[in-house]
Motif scaffolding. Sequence first.
Motif, PDB file in Angstrom:
ATOM      1  N   UNK A 141     -33.146 -21.929 -15.820  1.00 32.55           N
ATOM      2  CA  UNK A 141     -34.223 -21.655 -17.123  1.00 32.55           C
ATOM      3  C   UNK A 141     -33.401 -22.102 -18.200  1.00 32.55           C
ATOM      4  N   UNK A 142     -33.811 -23.016 -18.941  1.00 30.68           N
ATOM      5  CA  UNK A 142     -33.052 -23.357 -19.828  1.00 30.68           C
ATOM      6  C   UNK A 142     -32.596 -22.976 -21.330  1.00 30.68           C
ATOM      7  N   UNK A 143     -33.651 -21.804 -21.492  1.00 29.33           N
ATOM      8  CA  UNK A 143     -33.482 -21.386 -22.826  1.00 29.33           C
ATOM      9  C   UNK A 143     -34.618 -21.646 -23.883  1.00 29.33           C
ATOM     10  N   UNK A 189     -32.888 -28.237 -29.539  1.00 25.45           N
ATOM     11  CA  UNK A 189     -32.691 -27.312 -28.404  1.00 25.45           C
ATOM     12  C   UNK A 189     -32.577 -28.068 -27.112  1.00 25.45           C
ATOM     13  N   UNK A 190     -33.366 -29.061 -26.921  1.00 23.53           N
ATOM     14  CA  UNK A 190     -33.202 -29.780 -25.726  1.00 23.53           C
ATOM     15  C   UNK A 190     -32.045 -30.680 -25.645  1.00 23.53           C
ATOM     16  N   UNK A 191     -31.510 -31.002 -26.889  1.00 21.11           N
ATOM     17  CA  UNK A 191     -30.033 -31.910 -26.754  1.00 21.11           C
ATOM     18  C   UNK A 191     -29.141 -30.863 -26.536  1.00 21.11           C
ATOM     19  N   UNK A 192     -29.134 -29.758 -26.761  1.00 25.19           N
ATOM     20  CA  UNK A 192     -27.913 -28.651 -26.529  1.00 25.19           C
ATOM     21  C   UNK A 192     -27.899 -28.275 -24.777  1.00 25.19           C
ATOM     22  N   UNK A 193     -29.024 -28.686 -24.411  1.00 27.68           N
ATOM     23  CA  UNK A 193     -29.235 -28.317 -22.816  1.00 27.68           C
ATOM     24  C   UNK A 193     -28.526 -29.600 -22.266  1.00 27.68           C
ATOM     25  N   UNK A 197     -28.471 -21.044 -16.853  1.00 33.24           N
ATOM     26  CA  UNK A 197     -29.291 -21.609 -17.876  1.00 33.24           C
ATOM     27  C   UNK A 197     -29.033 -20.780 -19.276  1.00 33.24           C
ATOM     28  N   UNK A 198     -30.294 -20.950 -19.938  1.00 29.67           N
ATOM     29  CA  UNK A 198     -30.071 -20.682 -21.378  1.00 29.67           C
ATOM     30  C   UNK A 198     -28.902 -20.939 -22.339  1.00 29.67           C
ATOM     31  N   UNK A 199     -28.950 -22.334 -22.269  1.00 27.16           N
ATOM     32  CA  UNK A 199     -28.259 -23.194 -22.907  1.00 27.16           C
ATOM     33  C   UNK A 199     -28.320 -23.445 -24.369  1.00 27.16           C
ATOM     34  N   UNK A 200     -29.293 -22.805 -25.184  1.00 31.96           N
ATOM     35  CA  UNK A 200     -29.983 -23.275 -26.418  1.00 31.96           C
ATOM     36  C   UNK A 200     -29.354 -22.870 -27.660  1.00 31.96           C
ATOM     37  N   UNK A 201     -28.307 -21.749 -27.337  1.00 32.13           N
ATOM     38  CA  UNK A 201     -27.695 -21.110 -28.511  1.00 32.13           C
ATOM     39  C   UNK A 201     -26.817 -22.182 -29.272  1.00 32.13           C
ATOM     40  N   UNK A 202     -26.823 -21.811 -30.770  1.00 29.30           N
ATOM     41  CA  UNK A 202     -26.186 -22.529 -31.835  1.00 29.30           C
ATOM     42  C   UNK A 202     -25.036 -22.282 -32.037  1.00 29.30           C
ATOM     43  N   UNK A 203     -24.504 -20.920 -32.031  1.00 29.34           N
ATOM     44  CA  UNK A 203     -23.334 -20.266 -32.480  1.00 29.34           C
ATOM     45  C   UNK A 203     -22.096 -20.716 -31.369  1.00 29.34           C
TER      46      UNK A 203
END
Length: 269
Positions: free
Chosen positions: A91-93, A105-109, A56-62
């Motif tokens: 755990x998605x972030x 953030x959910x779209x980046x997941x 998980x932890x998929x929500x970073x932008x960079x």
Amino acid sequence: MTTKQLPLPELVKGLVDLGVPGVGLWREPVAEFGLAESAALVADAGLTVTSLCRGGFFTAVEPAERAAALADNRAAVDEAAALGTDTLVLVSGGLPAGSRDLPGARERIADALAELGPYAAERGVRLAIEPLHPMYAADRCVVSTLAQALDLAERFPAEQVGVVVDTYHLWWDDRVAEQIERAGQGGRIHCFQLADWVTPLPAGVLTGRGQIGDGAVDMRWFRDAVAAAGYRGPVEVEIFNDGLWARDGRQVLTETVDRYREHVLAPVA
């Protein structure tokens, strides 16, 4: 994680002695003991690895951070396959620093799942989105309800992406019954976990889960709900609790099995 004070060989022996047929593993103790060694230890003991936690932890932008997260998740999928489990818990972030954009953030997941789902399926591993209690939305998981998790999972085949039903995180939600039914109809309940909700909450909320039977959660209700939805898989106990970790691990293991029998398996008197 419930008995993280036990080294992996002691945990495995304790489970075998108590007649527990499977174990959900976390990546950190597996890495410490060795991936191949962990797989052999569990297999030689006749145990099933019910899931691996966590990706998980998929929500970073960079871009660099996102690339690193995807690489780590591919490694987690490979570890799950090596351990012989078909389920990687995600755990998605939380929100990136300075962001208030929950939908983004959910779209980046979803974007990450689109890339990882086929990779995992090729290796016989399913991705299981775990919704976390809303108090974790800012820093750990912007997926807070089972409905939100299913909205993401249903964009992909069920053999690629499903959900985790965790009593600690979902007990409060007045829509959880219909969402468990929805998940079951789609074949998307990939993992079922138990921990109780106790109050007052400790200062460190990450380690505030309660032992089964000590809190507000109706464990039998959840057991019956997932069963009615068609779930026939393992039931995991996952408790983060400093008090439990400070005790003798074998005693905690025995107590957990006893509490499971009393509060989950036994019929209401």
